[in-house]
Each structure stands twice: as C-alpha cells, then as structure tokens.
Design a protein around this motif. Structure first.
Motif, PDB file in Angstrom:
ATOM      1  N   CYS A  97       0.861  -1.196   0.000  1.00  0.00           N
ATOM      2  CA  CYS A  97       0.000   0.000   0.000  1.00  0.00           C
ATOM      3  C   CYS A  97       0.891   1.238   0.000  1.00  0.00           C
ATOM      4  O   CYS A  97       2.121   1.130  -0.013  1.00  0.00           O
ATOM      5  CB  CYS A  97      -0.913   0.000   1.232  1.00  0.00           C
ATOM      6  N   THR A 126      -0.712   7.770   9.001  1.00  0.00           N
ATOM      7  CA  THR A 126      -0.114   6.441   9.165  1.00  0.00           C
ATOM      8  C   THR A 126       1.417   6.518   9.251  1.00  0.00           C
ATOM      9  O   THR A 126       2.047   5.580   9.733  1.00  0.00           O
ATOM     10  CB  THR A 126      -0.512   5.491   8.005  1.00  0.00           C
ATOM     11  N   GLN A 177       4.840  16.142   1.602  1.00  0.00           N
ATOM     12  CA  GLN A 177       3.597  15.505   1.180  1.00  0.00           C
ATOM     13  C   GLN A 177       2.821  16.455   0.279  1.00  0.00           C
ATOM     14  O   GLN A 177       2.483  17.557   0.679  1.00  0.00           O
ATOM     15  CB  GLN A 177       2.795  15.156   2.427  1.00  0.00           C
ATOM     16  N   ASP A 212       5.807  12.431  -1.012  1.00  0.00           N
ATOM     17  CA  ASP A 212       4.626  11.576  -0.947  1.00  0.00           C
ATOM     18  C   ASP A 212       3.647  12.131  -1.991  1.00  0.00           C
ATOM     19  O   ASP A 212       3.061  13.183  -1.804  1.00  0.00           O
ATOM     20  CB  ASP A 212       4.025  11.645   0.466  1.00  0.00           C
ATOM     21  N   LYS A 238      -4.489   4.069  -5.766  1.00  0.00           N
ATOM     22  CA  LYS A 238      -4.918   5.450  -5.995  1.00  0.00           C
ATOM     23  C   LYS A 238      -4.669   5.754  -7.482  1.00  0.00           C
ATOM     24  O   LYS A 238      -4.710   4.831  -8.298  1.00  0.00           O
ATOM     25  CB  LYS A 238      -4.183   6.376  -5.036  1.00  0.00           C
TER      26      LYS A 238
HETATM   27  C1  LIG Z   1      -3.384   7.359   1.147  1.00  0.00           C
HETATM   28  C2  LIG Z   1      -2.207   8.140   1.543  1.00  0.00           C
HETATM   29  C3  LIG Z   1      -1.109   7.542   2.160  1.00  0.00           C
HETATM   30  C4  LIG Z   1      -1.095   6.112   2.587  1.00  0.00           C
HETATM   31  O1  LIG Z   1      -1.514   5.228   1.647  1.00  0.00           O
HETATM   32  P1  LIG Z   1      -2.219   3.849   2.048  1.00  0.00           P
HETATM   33  O2  LIG Z   1      -2.290   3.150   0.749  1.00  0.00           O
HETATM   34  O3  LIG Z   1      -3.558   4.170   2.625  1.00  0.00           O
HETATM   35  O4  LIG Z   1      -1.351   3.161   3.029  1.00  0.00           O
HETATM   36  C5  LIG Z   1      -0.033   8.330   2.450  1.00  0.00           C
HETATM   37  N1  LIG Z   1      -0.026   9.648   2.172  1.00  0.00           N
HETATM   38  C6  LIG Z   1      -1.075  10.253   1.604  1.00  0.00           C
HETATM   39  C7  LIG Z   1      -1.037  11.717   1.346  1.00  0.00           C
HETATM   40  C8  LIG Z   1      -2.197   9.525   1.267  1.00  0.00           C
HETATM   41  O5  LIG Z   1      -3.223  10.123   0.703  1.00  0.00           O
END
Ligand SMILES: *Cc1c(COP(=O)(O)O)cnc(C)c1O
Length: 427
Positions: A97, A126, A177, A212, A238
């Motif tokens: 993920c 997370t 991010q 990110d 995504k």
């Molecule tokens: C979704 C997301 C994550 C983590 O991705 P997962 O697939 O849910 O583990 C990390 N950073 C951002 C900005 C996200 O939108």
C-alpha cells in the motif's frame, strides 16, 4: 426509453437535488475542458512511455517463483521511470500500500544517527507510527533515526526561516507531502514543491528529497520528480493504478536510492532481481494506461462537490475556483452527523455493497474513529468513489475518486440527498 430523471428518482434522488446539481454542472463546462486537456497531455505521456519501452503482450505473462528476469515487471518499472523522468523505479505488487511504499523509501535510505525532516508540516497519519512520532513497534525511532518538523506558517506558506534552522549535520532526508491528507491545509502544487526542494538543496545539496505523491499523479502535467524530487512515492490503488491495479505501490527516482529500496523490500544481496509478478501485470499496465482519464473523472467529481457544498454554505477545501493539485475534496460540516450522512450517501451510490451502512470505527494507524464509505471493486481503493473522515473536529469529510465522471456525479448527488433527508441541508 426511461427518462434519465426517472432513473435518478428510482435510485432515490429527489427532483430538487438533481436540478440543483444540474444547475451547478452547467457552470463547470470551461473548467472541465481544462481538465480534459491535462488528461490528453498525460495520456500521450503514458502511451509514449509504453511505446518507447516496447511494451508487448509478453509483458502480461505469468511469472512465478523467484521471478528472475520477469519481463513484465522489469519493463513496467522502465515505463514508470519514463513517465516520471527518473533514472529508475520500483513498482511491485509486493509493496502492499502507500504507507508501505513510503516506509520502504524512508527505511531503505536512512541509517541510525540520521535525521528526517518534514519541512512542510506533519506527514500523513499512518506515517506517524512509521517514523515513531507516535511510539510504535519497528518505527524509525527504534532504530535511532530522529525526526524534526517545521510547520507551515499561518497563511499556509513554507516557513523558510525555521526550515533553515532545522537543517543540521544529521539531516539526511526531507519528506514533503503533496496532498493535504487529513489536514485542512491546501495541497501543494508541483511548482511549490519544486521551490521548497530548491531551497533545502541550496542549504545542503546532498539532502535526499522524498515526495509523498499519493493522490497527485496525473492531476498536473508535471510530477514532483520533474522539479527535483529524488524519490516520488505513491500507491497503485490510488491514481496511477487507474482502478484496475488490485494492490501495489511505486517509488520513482534516483538509481542508487531505488536500488536501496529493492534491497530493503526483498533482502540485501537479492534486491530487485527477485519478486515474481504472479500474473498481475496486465492490470498494472492497463490501469496505468487508463489512469490519466480516471484521474480526470475523479477531479471533475471533486470540483462538482466543491461547488455544490460551497453554494450551500459549508467551508470547502479547495474552494470552487482554486487550482487543483490532487483529487481530494474536503468539506467541513462542523458536526459528526454531517460526515456520517455524507458517507452514507456515497456508499449508497456504490456499485458494490450499496446496501451497507458505514459506521465510524477505530482503524489501525489512525488516532480517532474513522468512517469510510467505499463500495469498491478493490478493497479500500480510493481512486474509486469513496469518502472518509476522522470523527474529530472540524468534522471534515474527505471525498475522492470516481472511475467515471457520471458515477462521481451520482455519488455526490446521493450524498446531498442523504444530508437533505437528515435535515442537515435544506434546498
Ligand atoms: C493514502 C495516503 C497515504 C497512505 O496510503 P495507504 O495506501 O492508505 O497506506 C499516504 N499519504 C497520503 C497523502 C495519502 O493520501
């Protein structure tokens, strides 16, 4: 033929909700045209990358066991590197993920005594446990990797003065991010990210800049790797998976950094040579092929939602006219019931599990109860029409995805229908 209004009505959407939505949609023609132009550009970018790397039917073959010389896997990684204009890329179903991809990029390239800096505020929820901001088994903190953070200024811009102060001899990597995640700050444009990267590299040229990129892929015509990011990281459930990838993550970037990620993902000595693709490649390629138009559909949904809820007086981030840097739309309801009814509506519009009622629950990795609506073909896929929100102030719902624009429209109309039914909104 049954008139379309009748079908909407049969599906539970009242006339006033539909006509409110249609009026809003009429005004979005120009804006949707711009989105289609970006999709056209990115579609060419993807097809050209596939052609340049000689993608063939053989790339979809099943590979098992160690996966030595897995042609589909190795070619796909070259395609990603072409799209992101990087030396290399790691794109694997073994990356489970987005969080895993980010954790991998960090752990592979940091060593005990190094410091990670977040120069643009707190990273995604997370990652708090990955880094050890919240104590956690196996965090970077447990391995003696320290962390420092500089928050954004009140006006949402970078705090250059304190970023300069935060960079020291231990600082090895910078994590930025693109998307807002579960925050109400604006998402950064790729250009803004480029400015921040240029600034930190002027101060310390050997800093590794990791971005990110979750939810940002194909929203603009450039990606963070085009403006100096050494590693650009994201999830295949995504944007870049186009709704077809059933699992996976990617890291595109500098060869030495990507090699290190390979050694961390599998094992020192083995690295990227192993990791069979197990027949998943057709979906990875076809999903990537569809990704530019899927991202465009999701973006139209986000803008439609922004315009609807702004008109009704709720704070929406981004607002109805702002430029877009990811596919996320936040709507602040100020009360938990708003978040809950919105999510119920999104769920009720889903092709899968539309009869299920979503409830808030304590999701692993998050520090408050979270409600999630997703009637998805791929579990938790948020490029499919989905909405979620932590049950904590300001009670904002985060809406994203929609593999097709008509489905995104249906979902948003249904969310409004539920809010009207609950008496939270009157039209
Ligand atoms: C979704 C997301 C994550 C983590 O991705 P997962 O697939 O849910 O583990 C990390 N950073 C951002 C900005 C996200 O939108």
């Amino acid at each position: 033929m049954t008139p379309i209004n009748t079908i909407y009505s049969e599906m539970g959407i009242r006339e006033t909700v539909l006509s409110f939505g249609n009026t809003i949609e009429k005004d979005l023609k120009k804006c949707f045209e711009k989105i289609d132009e970006i999709a056209e550009y990115n579609q060419l970018k993807v097809v050209k990358a596939m052609q340049d790397n000689r993608v063939s039917a053989g790339c979809f073959n099943y590979a098992s066991g160690y996966g030595y010389d897995d042609q589909g896997r190795d070619t796909l990684e070259k395609v990603y590197a072409s799209i992101f204009h990087t030396e290399s890329a790691l794109v694997r179903p073994q990356i489970t993920c987005g969080t895993h991809a980010l954790a991998l990029a960090l752990a592979a390239n940091l060593r005990p005594g190094d410091e990670l800096l977040a120069p643009a505020g707190k990273p995604y929820d997370t990652l708090e446990e990955v880094i050890g901001i919240r104590p956690s088994n196996g965090s970077l903190a447990e391995y003696g990797i320290t962390y420092s953070q500089v928050d954004l200024l009140e006006d949402g811009t970078f705090d250059y003065e304190n970023i300069k102060k935060a960079i020291n001899e231990k600082t090895k990597m910078v994590a930025i991010q693109r998307s807002k995640g579960y925050q109400t700050r604006p998402s950064f444009s790729v250009e803004q990210i480029g400015e921040l990267i240029a600034f930190v590299k002027r101060l310390k040229p050997d800093l590794i800049c990791m971005v990110d990129n979750c939810y940002g892929e194909f929203v603009e015509t450039i990606e963070p790797s085009d403006v100096g990011a050494d590693m650009t990281v994201g999830s295949l459930i995504k944007n870049p998976g186009g709704g077809l990838a059933p699992i996976g993550g990617y890291i595109a970037g500098r060869e030495d950094l990507i090699d290190a990620c390979g050694y961390r993902l599998t094992s020192p000595g083995l690295g990227r040579e192993v990791g069979a693709s197990l027949g998943i490649m057709k979906d990875f390629y076809q999903g990537l092929f569809l990704a530019p138009t899927v991202a465009a559909a999701a973006l139209k949904g986000a803008i439609f939602a922004a315009n609807i809820y702004e008109k009704l007086g709720f704070p929406v981030i981004p607002n109805s006219t702002e430029s877009r840097h990811d596919i996320i739309q936040a709507v602040e309801f100020g009360i938990p019931e708003g978040v809950i009814e919105f999510c119920k509506g999104i769920q009720a519009a889903a092709p899968v599990g539309s009869y299920v009622t979503p409830e808030p629950w304590p999701m692993p990795g998050y520090d408050s109860d979270v409600i999630m609506a997703a009637g998805a073909f791929v579990q938790g896929s948020s490029i499919e029409l989905s909405a979620d929100g932590p049950i904590k102030p300001p009670y904002a719902v985060y809406f994203q995805g929609g593999l097709t624009w008509p489905h995104a429209k249906l979902g948003i109309l249904m969310s409004l229908e539920y809010l009207v039914r609950a008496g939270i909104v009157t039209l």
